[in-house]
Write an enzyme that holds these catalytic residues in place. Structure first.
Site, mmCIF file in Angstrom:
data_model
loop_
_atom_site.group_PDB
_atom_site.id
_atom_site.type_symbol
_atom_site.label_atom_id
_atom_site.label_comp_id
_atom_site.label_asym_id
_atom_site.label_seq_id
_atom_site.Cartn_x
_atom_site.Cartn_y
_atom_site.Cartn_z
ATOM 1 C CB ILE A 64 -1.144 0.030 1.099
ATOM 2 C CG1 ILE A 64 -2.037 0.972 0.924
ATOM 3 C CG2 ILE A 64 -0.372 0.189 2.728
ATOM 4 C CD1 ILE A 64 -3.444 0.796 1.902
ATOM 5 C CB SER A 91 -10.395 -5.286 11.631
ATOM 6 O OG SER A 91 -10.309 -3.820 12.287
ATOM 7 C CG ASP A 104 -0.162 2.385 12.495
ATOM 8 O OD1 ASP A 104 0.229 3.436 11.901
ATOM 9 O OD2 ASP A 104 -0.439 2.471 13.716
ATOM 10 C CE1 TYR A 150 -5.008 -3.804 16.424
ATOM 11 C CE2 TYR A 150 -6.982 -2.549 15.858
ATOM 12 C CZ TYR A 150 -5.595 -2.593 16.377
ATOM 13 O OH TYR A 150 -5.271 -1.316 17.004
#
Length: 169
Positions: free
Chosen positions: A10, A121, A33, A125
């Site tokens: 990304i 997620s 992240d 997650y």
């Protein structure tokens, strides 16, 4: 709106906005992240620290989104959103849908015409990739994101790509 799913990184996408699957601190972390923060460089962290010092003193709530510049990334903006953490008991699909819809609303407000999303997620997650794909694709299809012409799901791994492509078929 054109919706597509591709395998890739990304941080290399030439789009107007990249969505960051952030943690509520906005200060970087692991997975997507961490990769976005590393690739963007110190300007991204500085903007996130400014958000924490002003409008988001307590962090970014689950399902919400906020934009910053993109630092060294090829995109113009990074849209940070916090997906629900299934391991922390955040199992409501509406929270996950909100992460996608809030990000699109921010993108539309910025004037972005192209947006790249990760599988929010779907990693640490704890959400099943099929469920993430189902919610993500349905939410994007139903979104009223004026001006957004292209949404690209940028996925890591063949399994994630297959789940998203199956929902887009």
């Amino acid at each position: 709106m054109r919706i597509e799913a591709v395998a890739g990184d990304i941080t290399t996408q030439s789009v107007d906005a990249i969505v960051n699957a952030a943690n509520s601190s906005l200060l970087g972390g692991g997975g997507v992240d961490g990769a976005i923060h590393r690739a963007a460089g110190p300007a991204l962290l500085a903007e996130c620290e400014q958000l924490r010092a002003t409008t988001h003193r307590d962090g970014l709530p689950v399902g919400h989104a906020v934009a910053t510049g993109a630092g060294n990334l090829p995109a113009r903006w990074v849209i940070h959103t916090v997906g629900p953490n299934r391991h922390a008991g955040q199992t409501d699909p509406a929270l996950l849908a909100s992460a996608f819809s809030a990000s699109l609303a921010v993108a539309s407000g910025l004037g972005a015409t192209s947006v790249a999303f990760p599988a929010i997620s779907g990693g640490v997650y704890g959400w099943a990739m099929g469920e993430v794909a189902e919610i993500a694709v349905a939410t994007v299809r139903d979104a009223d994101a004026r001006g957004v012409e292209t949404v690209r799901f940028v996925l890591f791994g063949a399994d994630a790509l297959a789940e998203f492509r199956a929902r887009l078929a």
